[in-house]
Each structure stands twice: as structure tokens, then as C-alpha cells.
Design a protein around this motif. Structure first.
Motif, PDB file in Angstrom:
ATOM      1  N   LEU A  67       0.855  -1.183   0.000  1.00  0.00           N
ATOM      2  CA  LEU A  67       0.000   0.000   0.000  1.00  0.00           C
ATOM      3  C   LEU A  67       0.891   1.232   0.000  1.00  0.00           C
ATOM      4  N   LEU A  68       0.436   2.294  -0.662  1.00  0.00           N
ATOM      5  CA  LEU A  68       1.189   3.543  -0.777  1.00  0.00           C
ATOM      6  C   LEU A  68       0.520   4.612   0.062  1.00  0.00           C
ATOM      7  N   PHE A  69       1.309   5.290   0.899  1.00  0.00           N
ATOM      8  CA  PHE A  69       0.787   6.369   1.731  1.00  0.00           C
ATOM      9  C   PHE A  69       0.582   7.605   0.885  1.00  0.00           C
ATOM     10  N   ASN A  70      -0.616   8.168   0.933  1.00  0.00           N
ATOM     11  CA  ASN A  70      -0.948   9.368   0.172  1.00  0.00           C
ATOM     12  C   ASN A  70      -0.750  10.574   1.088  1.00  0.00           C
ATOM     13  N   SER A  85      -3.346   4.097  -0.404  1.00  0.00           N
ATOM     14  CA  SER A  85      -3.946   3.717  -1.678  1.00  0.00           C
ATOM     15  C   SER A  85      -3.258   2.458  -2.196  1.00  0.00           C
ATOM     16  N   GLY A  86      -3.973   1.745  -3.035  1.00  0.00           N
ATOM     17  CA  GLY A  86      -3.395   0.535  -3.584  1.00  0.00           C
ATOM     18  C   GLY A  86      -4.385  -0.601  -3.545  1.00  0.00           C
ATOM     19  N   PRO A  87      -3.968  -1.784  -3.664  1.00  0.00           N
ATOM     20  CA  PRO A  87      -2.594  -2.282  -3.569  1.00  0.00           C
ATOM     21  C   PRO A  87      -1.816  -2.105  -4.879  1.00  0.00           C
ATOM     22  N   PHE A  88      -0.516  -1.966  -4.727  1.00  0.00           N
ATOM     23  CA  PHE A  88       0.411  -1.907  -5.840  1.00  0.00           C
ATOM     24  C   PHE A  88       1.292  -3.140  -5.769  1.00  0.00           C
ATOM     25  N   ARG A 116       7.381   5.163   2.355  1.00  0.00           N
ATOM     26  CA  ARG A 116       5.976   5.490   2.107  1.00  0.00           C
ATOM     27  C   ARG A 116       5.142   4.254   1.811  1.00  0.00           C
ATOM     28  N   LEU A 117       5.730   3.080   1.902  1.00  0.00           N
ATOM     29  CA  LEU A 117       5.023   1.842   1.602  1.00  0.00           C
ATOM     30  C   LEU A 117       4.840   1.012   2.857  1.00  0.00           C
ATOM     31  N   LYS A 118       3.802   0.190   2.844  1.00  0.00           N
ATOM     32  CA  LYS A 118       3.649  -0.823   3.890  1.00  0.00           C
ATOM     33  C   LYS A 118       3.102  -2.082   3.239  1.00  0.00           C
ATOM     34  N   HIS A 119       3.346  -3.206   3.884  1.00  0.00           N
ATOM     35  CA  HIS A 119       2.928  -4.493   3.349  1.00  0.00           C
ATOM     36  C   HIS A 119       1.404  -4.567   3.281  1.00  0.00           C
ATOM     37  N   TYR A 120       0.918  -5.189   2.231  1.00  0.00           N
ATOM     38  CA  TYR A 120      -0.517  -5.395   2.068  1.00  0.00           C
ATOM     39  C   TYR A 120      -0.787  -6.871   2.330  1.00  0.00           C
ATOM     40  N   TYR A 121      -1.498  -7.154   3.398  1.00  0.00           N
ATOM     41  CA  TYR A 121      -1.767  -8.535   3.789  1.00  0.00           C
ATOM     42  C   TYR A 121      -3.148  -8.940   3.316  1.00  0.00           C
ATOM     43  N   ILE A 122      -3.175  -9.975   2.489  1.00  0.00           N
ATOM     44  CA  ILE A 122      -4.429 -10.552   2.031  1.00  0.00           C
ATOM     45  C   ILE A 122      -4.310 -12.057   2.168  1.00  0.00           C
TER      46      ILE A 122
END
Length: 140
Positions: A67-70, A85-88, A116-122
Motif C-alpha cells: 500500500l502507498l501512503f498518500n 492507496s493501492g494495492p500496488f 511510504r510503503l507498507k505491506h498489504y496482507y491478504i
């Protein structure tokens, strides 16, 4: 004035040699400025150490979803709107902390600071399917 043996000398900024007070005050001002400069330098070093200690070191791998921090400044922010925003998908990870990411098309990738990124957990099945799709396509 001669009667009382008083010598009158005019000290101005253009003729400081007539009176030693100007040199004394200039030295005092210079000492104050040097002290302020040193204090400012020490303060900046202290703040930098404090900030660097609180940085979270994150590691990303190509194909991972993030995920990208806006950080855009908004005059009327919506309270419940997420700033992420995201996921990228991560395309490339650089050694200096930059990460190249893309949304849907790898040819439209852009570089971003890794902070500015964090892991996207799905769910892992979906994540592995997305990574496999881009790996098979040769886009990563």
C-alpha cells in the motif's frame, strides 16, 4: 571644553578607531552568534539521531503487494477516508531504499521512497496467484 581638559571624540560606524567600545561590542556580538550557531548545530544533530532511530526498516521483494501512503495536503480532509492507496505490486527494489511499483500495467511503473510503503496482507492464495501471473508473463 578645553578649560576642563575634556577631549571629545565622535565614534561612528565609519570611524570605529576613535573609540574602543565598538570593537568590544562587535566581539561580544560575534561570540553570541557563534554560540547560537553551535547550539543550532547540536540541536539538528540530536533531532536527526532521534528521527533515524524511529525509522522502521522494511524489506520488500518483487511481486509483493504493498500500500502507498498518500501524503497530499488536503484543506478539508475526510475523517474516515484512508490515506493508503493501492494495492500496488513491487517491480524492483533498489539498494538505497527506493522501490519501483506498478498498479495494473508494469510498463507504467514508478519509483517511490520505501518509507511510504507498507505491506498489504491478504489471503495467501490470492497473493500467490497474482505473483505467479506476473512472473509467468515475464513482467517482473
Amino acid at each position: 571644553m578645553e578649560r576642563y581638559r575634556v577631549n571629545h571624540r565622535v565614534a561612528t560606524a565609519s570611524h570605529p578607531q576613535t573609540n574602543g567600545h565598538v570593537e568590544v561590542s562587535n566581539r561580544e556580538i560575534e561570540r553570541i552568534l557563534e554560540k547560537a550557531y553551535e547550539n543550532n548545530k547540536l540541536y539538528k544533530e540530536k533531532v536527526k539521531r532521534w528521527h533515524d532511530r524511529r525509522l522502521v526498516h522494511k524489506s520488500f521483494v518483487p511481486g509483493q503487494q504493498v500500500l502507498l501512503f498518500n501524503s497530499c495536503l488536503r484543506f478539508f480532509p475526510e475523517k474516515l477516508k484512508s490515506r493508503w492507496s493501492g494495492p500496488f505490486i513491487v517491480k524492483t527494489v533498489f539498494s538505497h531504499g527506493a522501490v519501483e511499483i506498478f498498479d495494473k500495467h508494469p510498463d507504467q511503473a514508478f519509483k517511490i521512497n520505501g518509507q511510504r510503503l507498507k505491506h498489504y496482507y491478504i489471503d495467501t492464495a490470492n497473493c500467490e496467484a497474482v505473483t505467479a501471473h506476473y512472473a509467468i508473463s515475464g513482467l517482473l
